[in-house]
Design an enzyme around this catalytic site. Structure first.
Site, PDB file in Angstrom:
ATOM      1  N   SER A  68       3.295   2.897  -0.801  1.00  0.00           N
ATOM      2  CA  SER A  68       2.621   1.603  -0.953  1.00  0.00           C
ATOM      3  C   SER A  68       1.317   1.626  -1.748  1.00  0.00           C
ATOM      4  CB  SER A  68       2.342   1.014   0.438  1.00  0.00           C
ATOM      5  OG  SER A  68       1.315   1.751   1.066  1.00  0.00           O
TER       6      SER A  68
ATOM      7  N   THR B  85       5.968  -7.647  -1.902  1.00  0.00           N
ATOM      8  CA  THR B  85       4.575  -7.862  -2.276  1.00  0.00           C
ATOM      9  C   THR B  85       4.431  -8.879  -3.403  1.00  0.00           C
ATOM     10  OG1 THR B  85       2.694  -6.725  -3.279  1.00  0.00           O
ATOM     11  CG2 THR B  85       4.833  -5.820  -3.775  1.00  0.00           C
ATOM     12  N   ASP B  86       3.238  -9.458  -3.512  1.00  0.00           N
ATOM     13  CA  ASP B  86       2.961 -10.368  -4.632  1.00  0.00           C
ATOM     14  C   ASP B  86       2.829  -9.611  -5.960  1.00  0.00           C
ATOM     15  OD1 ASP B  86       0.517  -9.119  -4.111  1.00  0.00           O
ATOM     16  OD2 ASP B  86      -0.642 -10.974  -3.930  1.00  0.00           O
ATOM     17  N   GLU B  87       2.649  -8.278  -5.879  1.00  0.00           N
ATOM     18  CA  GLU B  87       2.401  -7.514  -7.108  1.00  0.00           C
ATOM     19  C   GLU B  87       3.599  -7.525  -8.060  1.00  0.00           C
ATOM     20  OE1 GLU B  87       0.310  -3.870  -6.786  1.00  0.00           O
ATOM     21  OE2 GLU B  87      -0.911  -4.559  -5.127  1.00  0.00           O
TER      22      GLU B  87
ATOM     23  N   TYR C  34       4.298   1.371  -8.808  1.00  0.00           N
ATOM     24  CA  TYR C  34       4.514   0.830  -7.444  1.00  0.00           C
ATOM     25  C   TYR C  34       5.194  -0.532  -7.515  1.00  0.00           C
ATOM     26  CZ  TYR C  34       3.440  -1.927  -3.269  1.00  0.00           C
ATOM     27  OH  TYR C  34       3.540  -2.773  -2.188  1.00  0.00           O
TER      28      TYR C  34
ATOM     29  N   LYS D 145       8.974  -1.831  -6.336  1.00  0.00           N
ATOM     30  CA  LYS D 145       9.151  -2.919  -5.356  1.00  0.00           C
ATOM     31  C   LYS D 145      10.012  -4.026  -5.978  1.00  0.00           C
ATOM     32  CE  LYS D 145       7.647  -3.380  -1.722  1.00  0.00           C
ATOM     33  NZ  LYS D 145       8.168  -2.956  -0.396  1.00  0.00           N
TER      34      LYS D 145
ATOM     35  N   ARG E  99      -8.995   1.304 -12.861  1.00  0.00           N
ATOM     36  CA  ARG E  99      -7.611   1.748 -12.602  1.00  0.00           C
ATOM     37  C   ARG E  99      -6.765   1.430 -13.842  1.00  0.00           C
ATOM     38  NH1 ARG E  99      -4.817  -1.258  -7.566  1.00  0.00           N
ATOM     39  NH2 ARG E  99      -5.555   0.531  -6.386  1.00  0.00           N
TER      40      ARG E  99
HETATM   41  P1  NAD Z   1       1.934   2.085   4.490  1.00  0.00           P
HETATM   42  O1  NAD Z   1       1.881   3.001   3.323  1.00  0.00           O
HETATM   43  O2  NAD Z   1       0.749   1.970   5.386  1.00  0.00           O
HETATM   44  O3  NAD Z   1       3.169   2.486   5.429  1.00  0.00           O
HETATM   45  C1  NAD Z   1       4.421   2.845   4.920  1.00  0.00           C
HETATM   46  C2  NAD Z   1       5.225   3.520   6.034  1.00  0.00           C
HETATM   47  O4  NAD Z   1       6.512   3.825   5.506  1.00  0.00           O
HETATM   48  C3  NAD Z   1       4.621   4.830   6.535  1.00  0.00           C
HETATM   49  O5  NAD Z   1       4.648   4.882   7.943  1.00  0.00           O
HETATM   50  C4  NAD Z   1       5.530   5.891   5.933  1.00  0.00           C
HETATM   51  O6  NAD Z   1       5.610   7.080   6.726  1.00  0.00           O
HETATM   52  C5  NAD Z   1       6.846   5.162   5.878  1.00  0.00           C
HETATM   53  N1  NAD Z   1       7.774   5.705   4.874  1.00  0.00           N
HETATM   54  C6  NAD Z   1       7.482   6.042   3.583  1.00  0.00           C
HETATM   55  N2  NAD Z   1       8.576   6.526   2.973  1.00  0.00           N
HETATM   56  C7  NAD Z   1       9.588   6.448   3.881  1.00  0.00           C
HETATM   57  C8  NAD Z   1      10.975   6.777   3.845  1.00  0.00           C
HETATM   58  N3  NAD Z   1      11.537   7.291   2.734  1.00  0.00           N
HETATM   59  N4  NAD Z   1      11.715   6.569   4.935  1.00  0.00           N
HETATM   60  C9  NAD Z   1      11.157   6.059   6.074  1.00  0.00           C
HETATM   61  N5  NAD Z   1       9.847   5.759   6.169  1.00  0.00           N
HETATM   62  C10 NAD Z   1       9.080   5.936   5.082  1.00  0.00           C
HETATM   63  O7  NAD Z   1       2.343   0.688   3.916  1.00  0.00           O
HETATM   64  P2  NAD Z   1       1.952  -0.797   4.396  1.00  0.00           P
HETATM   65  O8  NAD Z   1       0.691  -1.181   3.743  1.00  0.00           O
HETATM   66  O9  NAD Z   1       2.102  -0.868   5.856  1.00  0.00           O
HETATM   67  O10 NAD Z   1       3.118  -1.627   3.702  1.00  0.00           O
HETATM   68  C11 NAD Z   1       4.345  -1.863   4.398  1.00  0.00           C
HETATM   69  C12 NAD Z   1       5.257  -2.665   3.486  1.00  0.00           C
HETATM   70  O11 NAD Z   1       4.638  -3.910   3.158  1.00  0.00           O
HETATM   71  C13 NAD Z   1       5.541  -1.992   2.144  1.00  0.00           C
HETATM   72  O12 NAD Z   1       6.889  -2.236   1.816  1.00  0.00           O
HETATM   73  C14 NAD Z   1       4.611  -2.688   1.154  1.00  0.00           C
HETATM   74  O13 NAD Z   1       5.158  -2.688  -0.125  1.00  0.00           O
HETATM   75  C15 NAD Z   1       4.561  -4.084   1.743  1.00  0.00           C
HETATM   76  N6  NAD Z   1       3.336  -4.846   1.479  1.00  0.00           N
HETATM   77  C16 NAD Z   1       2.114  -4.312   1.740  1.00  0.00           C
HETATM   78  C17 NAD Z   1       0.961  -5.072   1.542  1.00  0.00           C
HETATM   79  C18 NAD Z   1      -0.410  -4.531   1.829  1.00  0.00           C
HETATM   80  O14 NAD Z   1      -1.405  -5.176   1.512  1.00  0.00           O
HETATM   81  N7  NAD Z   1      -0.540  -3.379   2.465  1.00  0.00           N
HETATM   82  C19 NAD Z   1       1.077  -6.376   1.051  1.00  0.00           C
HETATM   83  C20 NAD Z   1       2.357  -6.896   0.770  1.00  0.00           C
HETATM   84  C21 NAD Z   1       3.481  -6.126   1.013  1.00  0.00           C
HETATM   85  O1  TDX Z   2     -11.742   2.638  -4.206  1.00  0.00           O
HETATM   86  C1  TDX Z   2     -11.272   1.556  -4.593  1.00  0.00           C
HETATM   87  N1  TDX Z   2     -12.036   0.750  -5.389  1.00  0.00           N
HETATM   88  C2  TDX Z   2     -11.584  -0.435  -5.889  1.00  0.00           C
HETATM   89  O2  TDX Z   2     -12.309  -1.136  -6.610  1.00  0.00           O
HETATM   90  C3  TDX Z   2      -9.940   1.126  -4.257  1.00  0.00           C
HETATM   91  C4  TDX Z   2      -9.058   1.978  -3.393  1.00  0.00           C
HETATM   92  C5  TDX Z   2      -9.496  -0.074  -4.760  1.00  0.00           C
HETATM   93  N2  TDX Z   2     -10.283  -0.824  -5.561  1.00  0.00           N
HETATM   94  C6  TDX Z   2      -9.775  -2.129  -6.070  1.00  0.00           C
HETATM   95  C7  TDX Z   2      -8.414  -2.094  -6.723  1.00  0.00           C
HETATM   96  C8  TDX Z   2      -7.850  -3.465  -6.374  1.00  0.00           C
HETATM   97  O3  TDX Z   2      -8.295  -4.417  -7.326  1.00  0.00           O
HETATM   98  O4  TDX Z   2      -9.617  -2.963  -4.911  1.00  0.00           O
HETATM   99  C9  TDX Z   2      -8.462  -3.796  -5.019  1.00  0.00           C
HETATM  100  C10 TDX Z   2      -7.556  -3.497  -3.848  1.00  0.00           C
HETATM  101  O5  TDX Z   2      -7.048  -2.188  -4.030  1.00  0.00           O
HETATM  102  P1  TDX Z   2      -5.982  -1.537  -3.035  1.00  0.00           P
HETATM  103  O6  TDX Z   2      -6.539  -1.551  -1.645  1.00  0.00           O
HETATM  104  O7  TDX Z   2      -5.552  -0.230  -3.606  1.00  0.00           O
HETATM  105  O8  TDX Z   2      -4.825  -2.634  -3.052  1.00  0.00           O
HETATM  106  P2  TDX Z   2      -3.900  -3.237  -4.223  1.00  0.00           P
HETATM  107  O9  TDX Z   2      -3.812  -2.345  -5.385  1.00  0.00           O
HETATM  108  O10 TDX Z   2      -4.375  -4.649  -4.466  1.00  0.00           O
HETATM  109  O11 TDX Z   2      -2.475  -3.249  -3.466  1.00  0.00           O
HETATM  110  C11 TDX Z   2      -2.378  -3.654  -2.069  1.00  0.00           C
HETATM  111  O12 TDX Z   2      -1.924  -4.996  -1.948  1.00  0.00           O
HETATM  112  C12 TDX Z   2      -0.584  -5.264  -2.278  1.00  0.00           C
HETATM  113  C13 TDX Z   2      -1.461  -2.726  -1.299  1.00  0.00           C
HETATM  114  O13 TDX Z   2      -1.904  -1.388  -1.428  1.00  0.00           O
HETATM  115  C14 TDX Z   2      -0.023  -2.864  -1.765  1.00  0.00           C
HETATM  116  O14 TDX Z   2       0.824  -2.049  -0.978  1.00  0.00           O
HETATM  117  C15 TDX Z   2       0.382  -4.314  -1.610  1.00  0.00           C
HETATM  118  O15 TDX Z   2       1.675  -4.502  -2.122  1.00  0.00           O
END
Ligand code: NAD
Ligand code: TDX
Length: 362
Positions: A86, A135-137, A160, A164, A300
């Site tokens: 993720s 995700t919205d990405e 990423y 997705k 980035r």
């Molecule tokens: P995360 O990275 O915190 O957790 C991912 C989990 O998946 C972990 O527990 C990891 O061990 C498990 N995993 C990874 N590979 C695996 C595999 N091959 N088989 C089984 N388990 C596996 O991620 P998150 O932030 O909790 O995101 C969860 C989901 O939501 C993802 O699909 C991500 O794309 C989506 N999402 C996240 C965000 C965000 O802001 N974090 C926003 C929108 C959508």
């Molecule tokens: O150290 C940092 N400094 C910084 O400026 C980090 C880690 C991030 N950033 C910026 C990059 C992004 O513009 O902050 C913003 C948020 O970064 P992340 O937390 O890495 O999130 P993002 O890339 O937006 O993606 C997240 O939201 C959508 C989740 O990680 C994804 O899994 C989800 O799909």
């Protein structure tokens, strides 16, 4: 008793979702299927497992035999697929794991779901659902105005988001071609408890507490639409139980903030909860304000400028509304991290040291 499988349930949103299910779906059995990568930790599920209603299975969604055994053993009514690689920065350095888990893993789940669903009879077949958490990405980057709706064309910019997007297309195709009852959700940035400290908000909280620099990428004006994780969990439950098969729902908090605004808010929240003037790590540096730790660092690669979600469909059709404002959500988040420093230490131990990730090597 219904069995609900939560893949990736030891990660950030997955573990929050397990706690959500425990209080909102009181008669179901919950099975967490998780590979336990660096981002997954059983510690996050400790209290959930203690209830006796949550069964944990370590496994890989990209391994067809393990996925088959999972369905065969637990006979799920619902599958929620959270499992993914993720972190955008890691996808820049090592995209292979993203292709394997996000694309191939989703494919294996779909294959097995189809086989399993075809074998179901009566009510069980009608009620079965596969919900894919996305995700919205996948929609790419916005200019100064506009927002992503369910019909916005895909234009992913990072490995990423590209993986997705690939998974989302497969999910959609399994409905169109095979009639598999899938529901797809595309959510904006989540924040809250149990988020791995590589992501913006926990990284900044922990660095600030330790008096370390707060690394803001580029000019800090990239915009994300932040949603408190519990509100996302509620949207997912509504999409599963009230949504229609084959439908997609965008989920977002209408909380657009620049990264600098996010860091500013969390510095103010920290100041209230643990004033810098009382924190030895800051006193040592002669600082009375967490905001003084902000540094601008190299951007980035492929950094999306702005995301914003139009969540009117899920609001209108499923009656979902977010309950947390950015201020209340951030306050709860800062409090949670301050109260769970041991969790933070343990999930990072030998795994991750808050170093910069995702820069291209020459
Ligand atoms: P995360 O990275 O915190 O957790 C991912 C989990 O998946 C972990 O527990 C990891 O061990 C498990 N995993 C990874 N590979 C695996 C595999 N091959 N088989 C089984 N388990 C596996 O991620 P998150 O932030 O909790 O995101 C969860 C989901 O939501 C993802 O699909 C991500 O794309 C989506 N999402 C996240 C965000 C965000 O802001 N974090 C926003 C929108 C959508
Ligand atoms: O150290 C940092 N400094 C910084 O400026 C980090 C880690 C991030 N950033 C910026 C990059 C992004 O513009 O902050 C913003 C948020 O970064 P992340 O937390 O890495 O999130 P993002 O890339 O937006 O993606 C997240 O939201 C959508 C989740 O990680 C994804 O899994 C989800 O799909």
């Amino acid at each position: 008793m219904k069995t609900i499988v939560v893949t990736g349930g030891a990660g950030f949103i997955g573990s929050n979702f397990v706690y959500y299910l425990l209080s909102h779906s009181t008669s179901s059995r919950i099975v967490v299927f998780d590979k336990l990568t660096y981002a997954g930790n059983q510690r996050s599920l400790q209290e959930a497992i203690e209830t006796g209603r949550v069964h944990f299975v370590q496994g890989d969604i990209a391994d067809s035999r393990q996925v088959h055994a999972l369905y065969h053993r637990f006979k799920p009514a619902y599958i929620f697929n959270f499992a993914a690689e993720s972190h955008v920065d890691r996808s820049i350095e090592g995209p292979e794991a993203f292709v394997r888990t996000n694309v191939e893993g989703t494919f294996q789940l779909l294959q097995e779901s189809r086989r399993y669903w075809m074998g179901l009879k009566g009510r069980a077949r009608v009620d079965f659902r596969f919900l894919h958490v996305s995700t919205d990405e996948v929609y790419g980057s916005l200019g100064k105005t506009g927002s992503f709706s369910e019909t916005t064309p895909y234009a992913p910019n990072s490995p990423y988001s590209a993986t997705k997007a690939g998974a989302d297309h497969l999910v959609r195709a399994y409905h169109e071609t095979y009639g598999l009852p899938v529901v797809l959700t595309n959510c904006s940035n989540n924040y809250g408890p149990y988020q791995f400290p590589e992501k913006l908000i926990p990284l900044m909280i922990l660095n600030a507490l330790e008096g370390k620099p707060l690394p803001v990428y580029g000019d800090g004006k990239n915009v994300r639409d932040w949603l408190y994780v519990e509100d996302h969990c509620e949207a997912l439950w509504k999409a599963m139980t009230k949504g229609s098969p084959g439908e997609r729902y965008n989920v977002g908090g209408s909380n657009e903030k620049t990264n600098l605004e996010v860091v500013g808010t969390l510095c103010r929240q920290l100041q209230r909860a643990y004033p810098a003037g009382q924190n030895p790590a800051l006193l040592e540096k002669g600082l009375k304000d967490y905001g003084k730790l902000v540094v601008f660092v190299k951007d980035r690669p492929g950094h999306d400028r702005r995301y914003a979600i139009d969540a009117s469909k899920i609001r209108r059709e499923l009656g979902w509304i977010p309950h947390h404002s950015f201020d209340t959500g951030m306050e709860a988040t800062v409090k949670w991290y301050l109260g769970h420093l041991d969790w933070c230490r343990r999930v990072q131990e030998g795994n991750y040291g808050r170093q910069r990730l995702g820069l291209l090597k020459k």
